[in-house]
Design a protein around this motif. Sequence first.
Motif, PDB file in Angstrom:
ATOM      1  N   LEU A  46       0.835  -1.208   0.000  1.00 43.45           N
ATOM      2  CA  LEU A  46       0.000   0.000   0.000  1.00 43.45           C
ATOM      3  C   LEU A  46       0.873   1.263   0.000  1.00 43.45           C
ATOM      4  O   LEU A  46       2.044   1.218   0.383  1.00 43.45           O
ATOM      5  CB  LEU A  46      -0.900   0.003   1.238  1.00 43.45           C
ATOM      6  CG  LEU A  46      -1.858  -1.177   1.338  1.00 43.45           C
ATOM      7  CD1 LEU A  46      -2.595  -1.137   2.665  1.00 43.45           C
ATOM      8  CD2 LEU A  46      -2.844  -1.174   0.184  1.00 43.45           C
ATOM      9  N   ASP A  47       0.292   2.374  -0.411  1.00 46.41           N
ATOM     10  CA  ASP A  47       1.049   3.623  -0.365  1.00 46.41           C
ATOM     11  C   ASP A  47       1.217   4.065   1.084  1.00 46.41           C
ATOM     12  O   ASP A  47       0.485   3.624   1.979  1.00 46.41           O
ATOM     13  CB  ASP A  47       0.336   4.702  -1.187  1.00 46.41           C
ATOM     14  CG  ASP A  47      -1.013   5.027  -0.606  1.00 46.41           C
ATOM     15  OD1 ASP A  47      -1.108   5.956   0.214  1.00 46.41           O
ATOM     16  OD2 ASP A  47      -1.984   4.312  -0.945  1.00 46.41           O
ATOM     17  N   GLU A  48       2.166   4.962   1.333  1.00 49.95           N
ATOM     18  CA  GLU A  48       2.543   5.278   2.705  1.00 49.95           C
ATOM     19  C   GLU A  48       1.406   5.903   3.504  1.00 49.95           C
ATOM     20  O   GLU A  48       1.204   5.593   4.686  1.00 49.95           O
ATOM     21  CB  GLU A  48       3.757   6.202   2.695  1.00 49.95           C
ATOM     22  CG  GLU A  48       4.369   6.346   4.068  1.00 49.95           C
ATOM     23  CD  GLU A  48       5.723   7.044   3.993  1.00 49.95           C
ATOM     24  OE1 GLU A  48       6.731   6.332   4.040  1.00 49.95           O
ATOM     25  OE2 GLU A  48       5.759   8.278   3.875  1.00 49.95           O
ATOM     26  N   ILE A  49       0.639   6.785   2.848  1.00 51.49           N
ATOM     27  CA  ILE A  49      -0.455   7.452   3.575  1.00 51.49           C
ATOM     28  C   ILE A  49      -1.478   6.421   4.049  1.00 51.49           C
ATOM     29  O   ILE A  49      -1.905   6.413   5.203  1.00 51.49           O
ATOM     30  CB  ILE A  49      -1.126   8.499   2.660  1.00 51.49           C
ATOM     31  CG1 ILE A  49      -0.083   9.568   2.303  1.00 51.49           C
ATOM     32  CG2 ILE A  49      -2.330   9.115   3.332  1.00 51.49           C
ATOM     33  CD1 ILE A  49      -0.506  10.483   1.183  1.00 51.49           C
ATOM     34  N   THR A  50      -1.851   5.522   3.136  1.00 54.53           N
ATOM     35  CA  THR A  50      -2.800   4.464   3.494  1.00 54.53           C
ATOM     36  C   THR A  50      -2.204   3.548   4.564  1.00 54.53           C
ATOM     37  O   THR A  50      -2.900   3.126   5.493  1.00 54.53           O
ATOM     38  CB  THR A  50      -3.145   3.625   2.247  1.00 54.53           C
ATOM     39  OG1 THR A  50      -3.539   4.507   1.204  1.00 54.53           O
ATOM     40  CG2 THR A  50      -4.255   2.659   2.536  1.00 54.53           C
ATOM     41  N   ARG A  51      -0.896   3.290   4.457  1.00 55.64           N
ATOM     42  CA  ARG A  51      -0.257   2.389   5.416  1.00 55.64           C
ATOM     43  C   ARG A  51      -0.293   2.985   6.832  1.00 55.64           C
ATOM     44  O   ARG A  51      -0.627   2.306   7.791  1.00 55.64           O
ATOM     45  CB  ARG A  51       1.190   2.113   4.981  1.00 55.64           C
ATOM     46  CG  ARG A  51       1.866   1.044   5.806  1.00 55.64           C
ATOM     47  CD  ARG A  51       3.060   0.462   5.087  1.00 55.64           C
ATOM     48  NE  ARG A  51       4.141   1.405   4.954  1.00 55.64           N
ATOM     49  CZ  ARG A  51       4.696   1.770   3.789  1.00 55.64           C
ATOM     50  NH1 ARG A  51       4.241   1.247   2.678  1.00 55.64           N
ATOM     51  NH2 ARG A  51       5.665   2.639   3.758  1.00 55.64           N
ATOM     52  N   PHE A  52       0.044   4.272   6.933  1.00 51.21           N
ATOM     53  CA  PHE A  52      -0.006   4.937   8.243  1.00 51.21           C
ATOM     54  C   PHE A  52      -1.408   4.882   8.826  1.00 51.21           C
ATOM     55  O   PHE A  52      -1.622   4.579   9.985  1.00 51.21           O
ATOM     56  CB  PHE A  52       0.447   6.402   8.117  1.00 51.21           C
ATOM     57  CG  PHE A  52       1.942   6.561   8.110  1.00 51.21           C
ATOM     58  CD1 PHE A  52       2.780   5.456   8.033  1.00 51.21           C
ATOM     59  CD2 PHE A  52       2.513   7.817   8.183  1.00 51.21           C
ATOM     60  CE1 PHE A  52       4.161   5.594   8.017  1.00 51.21           C
ATOM     61  CE2 PHE A  52       3.900   7.976   8.177  1.00 51.21           C
ATOM     62  CZ  PHE A  52       4.721   6.864   8.092  1.00 51.21           C
ATOM     63  N   LYS A  53      -2.390   5.170   7.971  1.00 53.21           N
ATOM     64  CA  LYS A  53      -3.780   5.157   8.423  1.00 53.21           C
ATOM     65  C   LYS A  53      -4.163   3.772   8.929  1.00 53.21           C
ATOM     66  O   LYS A  53      -4.771   3.632   9.994  1.00 53.21           O
ATOM     67  CB  LYS A  53      -4.664   5.577   7.237  1.00 53.21           C
ATOM     68  CG  LYS A  53      -6.148   5.551   7.499  1.00 53.21           C
ATOM     69  CD  LYS A  53      -6.613   6.872   8.084  1.00 53.21           C
ATOM     70  CE  LYS A  53      -8.128   6.943   8.186  1.00 53.21           C
ATOM     71  NZ  LYS A  53      -8.654   6.138   9.293  1.00 53.21           N
ATOM     72  N   LEU A  54      -3.787   2.764   8.163  1.00 49.53           N
ATOM     73  CA  LEU A  54      -4.150   1.401   8.559  1.00 49.53           C
ATOM     74  C   LEU A  54      -3.397   0.972   9.817  1.00 49.53           C
ATOM     75  O   LEU A  54      -3.936   0.239  10.646  1.00 49.53           O
ATOM     76  CB  LEU A  54      -3.896   0.425   7.405  1.00 49.53           C
ATOM     77  CG  LEU A  54      -5.012   0.415   6.361  1.00 49.53           C
ATOM     78  CD1 LEU A  54      -4.637  -0.424   5.166  1.00 49.53           C
ATOM     79  CD2 LEU A  54      -6.312  -0.109   6.964  1.00 49.53           C
ATOM     80  N   ASN A  55      -2.147   1.422   9.969  1.00 51.20           N
ATOM     81  CA  ASN A  55      -1.416   1.141  11.211  1.00 51.20           C
ATOM     82  C   ASN A  55      -2.167   1.719  12.412  1.00 51.20           C
ATOM     83  O   ASN A  55      -2.362   1.036  13.422  1.00 51.20           O
ATOM     84  CB  ASN A  55      -0.013   1.748  11.150  1.00 51.20           C
ATOM     85  CG  ASN A  55       0.953   0.899  10.337  1.00 51.20           C
ATOM     86  OD1 ASN A  55       0.702  -0.275  10.110  1.00 51.20           O
ATOM     87  ND2 ASN A  55       2.037   1.488   9.880  1.00 51.20           N
TER      88      ASN A  55
END
Lengths: 259, 290
Positions: free
Chosen positions: A168-177
Amino acid sequence: MPVAPLSDRPPVMELAGINKTFAGGIVALDGMSMAVNAGDFISLLGPSGCGKSTALRIMAGLTQPTAGRIDWHGGQRAGDLGVVFQEPTLMPWATVADNVWLPFRLRGKSYGEVRDDVLEALRLVGLEKFQTAYPRELSGGMKMRVSIARAMVTHPRLILMDEPFAALDEITRFKLNNDLLALKAKIGCTVVFVTHSVFESVFLSDRIVVMAARPGRVVRELEVDAPYPRDDAFRTSAGYAAHCREASDALHAAMEAAA
Amino acid sequence: MSLVERITGQAAPGAGAIDADEARRQSRARMERIARWVLPVVMLLATLWLWDRIVAWNEIPHYILPGPGRVWDSLTGDWAMLWDAALLTARITLMALVLAVLGGAGLAILFNQSKMLELSLYPYAVILQVTPVVSIAPLIFIYVESKTAGMLLCAWIVAFFPVLSSTTLGLNSVDHNLRDLFRIYGASRWQKLWFLQLPSALPYFLGGLKIAGGLSLIGAVVAELVAGTGGVGAGLAARIQEAGYRLNIARMFAALSMIAAMGVFIFAALSLLSHLLLRKWHESALKRES
């Protein structure tokens, strides 16, 4: 749900002296031991080829170890495990709700019996409005949320995640984290999370198992003692940076030892 | 409008305003939609007209090449006889197609469940497929007493293989992570087949079905030509042969056009079925939204 201190948690599963040698003679894992306790968020951190995915497959029962034991405390029962792969791995022909229903369905439960659980799981990942959508209609991040909902819908004792956010892209990854931690705080699940990202492992876990390659083995275990809930503020805190440096140093030491 | 927009109620920014490039793209798409129907019809009319003129200008006798008008007269004049023949051919074709689906998909599932069975039988399925049916058919009619059964067998031999091979491919094309997931959840063999393998194989099966539809018509026509007309009445192919003996070329063309129409109808019906079954989820049935 409050999390007990590391030392007081009841055991869930234990790996003892796991060895895995593939037919070609490659030693994927050499003497791996690890205890998983209830409420743990454990990251397996290491370079590619360190056997972290093999360890996860052994825990999932998909691969048999060459030597060593896996002990489930109190025995393993159906529904004890939830799994999230690197890809969302949804059935494209089934709606979101039907995908989440799958673990129940394979145990012979009708949709009516478990409808509330399915909808609750979807609500927890923020997709309750999408229950009749098909996977192709969702973004990559949303598909991953469905996959997470499916993994936790049976309230498993252990959820295994194999680099779920790597694609996933970083923004989505941070959100999902962030969302994953919020979710864990709500339902108090136990997670073993495979990643090659130092930052992700520090942000998410309370224990990091650092692994090295050739042969795959555990070189260090770190504790991340920062309290939950953790949020975006934690990402920029001094404690986070210190833990990242510690994990990064351990990883580099492991990689140099292997080289 | 995408699903996300529909649910969140937010439209894409700047909706309504279109630049020149987009406008050109839209008008080109509109032209293509119209041309898709108009051009083939114009082409058909032009061909019919040219055909008619060539016959008239060269004064070709109708027992060599009838004009389209005579073919039309034959089609309407002999309609009752041609329609009966078409029903017979259609019946054999459809029955063969149903048997091809049952046999092809059934064998594919059996092969999938037992590797040993597949290794034993698959080579013979291939041999049956690559041997031209025209050369097998005369033998079939020696050993099979019932004409109908013989014709069905001919058509089935041609039609079952694409269903078998594409369904086999589909059953083996299951996403390996989903396969692992089913193992982790302790799915039984039948659960795996029913909930995972059959849905995965559906698009492949439907692709094979489209080919089998055309082939079962070919099989039925070949069978009629070999079997002759005795006993079961005459199908369209037998009518063509019979009209050929009588130099009734117009009727040959009329029957031929009915066979062609039947083939087109089968293809269209199977394409529609495929679309209906796949439109919700499969990539092949998607319209790109952007």
